[in-house]
Scaffold this motif. Sequence first.
Motif, PDB file in Angstrom:
ATOM      1  N   GLN A   1      33.286  38.435  28.551  1.00  0.00           N
ATOM      2  CA  GLN A   1      33.983  38.808  29.776  1.00  0.00           C
ATOM      3  C   GLN A   1      33.024  39.547  30.714  1.00  0.00           C
TER       4      GLN A   1
ATOM      5  N   ILE B   1      36.226  42.731  34.235  1.00  0.00           N
ATOM      6  CA  ILE B   1      37.238  42.704  33.178  1.00  0.00           C
ATOM      7  C   ILE B   1      36.949  43.789  32.143  1.00  0.00           C
TER       8      ILE B   1
ATOM      9  N   VAL C   1      44.032  41.678  34.058  1.00  0.00           N
ATOM     10  CA  VAL C   1      43.728  40.243  34.049  1.00  0.00           C
ATOM     11  C   VAL C   1      44.435  39.444  35.133  1.00  0.00           C
TER      12      VAL C   1
ATOM     13  N   THR D   1      41.734  40.694  37.628  1.00  0.00           N
ATOM     14  CA  THR D   1      41.386  42.118  37.782  1.00  0.00           C
ATOM     15  C   THR D   1      41.776  42.662  39.143  1.00  0.00           C
TER      16      THR D   1
END
Length: 378
Positions: free
Chosen positions: A139, A143, A315, A346
């Motif tokens: 990620q 994130i 997310v 985000t």
Amino acid sequence: MEAGKEVGKKVLKGMNKFYSFMTGLGIIVVAAWLILSWMGVDVQSAVEEAVNPESETIRIVKDGHFQKFPDKPIGEAFEEFFGTPSWESFQAESGEDVVEFKGTCMFMDKKVNATIQFIVNKDKRTFKLHTVEFNDIPQNGLIQAALMEKVFEKAQGGDALTGKPSAASKQGGTEKTPSTQKASVQPEQSQPVQSQPVPTVSSVILADGATVAPLKGLIEWKPGQEDVTLPLDLGGEKAELRLGLGHPNGIKCQVVLKQPSVGWELDISQDDPSFDVPFDETGELREGFVMQAAAHDFDEDGTPEIVVAAGDGLVESYAWVFSYNKVDDPSQLNPFVQKLKVTGQTRILVEKNKLLVPYGSQGLFEEYAYVDKQFYKK
């Protein structure tokens, strides 16, 4: 009788030999311990590492904290937030000491296996956040930052699901550039200038692209709170934006003009089936979501556009942009026009005349530029 005596003598002789052997072994072990200690080897730590799965290396991370969250140890926060938490330490091929945490959490409404790695300097007793993976997929920094905010601010239990080994665990797992040790896990962020008022928000969903801090004048509302208002100067026309709970249900996202006194709901409806929304079937915000709004003059014409956003700070993020067009009779004709609606991950970033919308896990953005009163996707 004589046979019994012979057996007793043999047993006693064997015990004496065993005692002599163990005594000699003990002397050898103590001598080796003293020699290694004299040579500067931390024998006790090495023994603890070998016999105790929760090694000193792991404890350095578990007992430590991030500068942004000084009041809660990492171990406590992780084990409260993630399901089926587990810790492991190992040495990477590069020679660096790595602590790997595994647990489960929710990502895009699905249970995922999270793997988080730290690089540890045992001599200095410091560590660096290294990687975050969901189901073996690395990620990006945004994130990672949002996940840490969620873990430490919410600190609530996750859903249980058996974890899987990380693809970066034992081989080549430390080749990526680690983030800054014991600082906020958002190295791309900088402190906002002192003259800029920074609102207190639970999650940065609508952010300034230069600082990744909340936009100036941003307001936030979440279920359970009273209505919040944002004063607006629409090219000399005074107004205010109101966020709150609708009546009898749903969400209030309303702009009220002062002269004449008339209000219009901004269109953040879920009528478009192609556009995922942060609302449930009753029109209420989904659990864990907040709404934010700010005014930003994308084309610097003196009349700012209105940006409304909603998200969970981790997310999912959604945004709508509205422009104000002066009309002769605002009580009869809605002066607010929706110019853009987008969904991303985000947070949504505002940068001069652009809206930047993150997607995927590789730090990519969709870019929308506001030119001639329209947004164009680059």
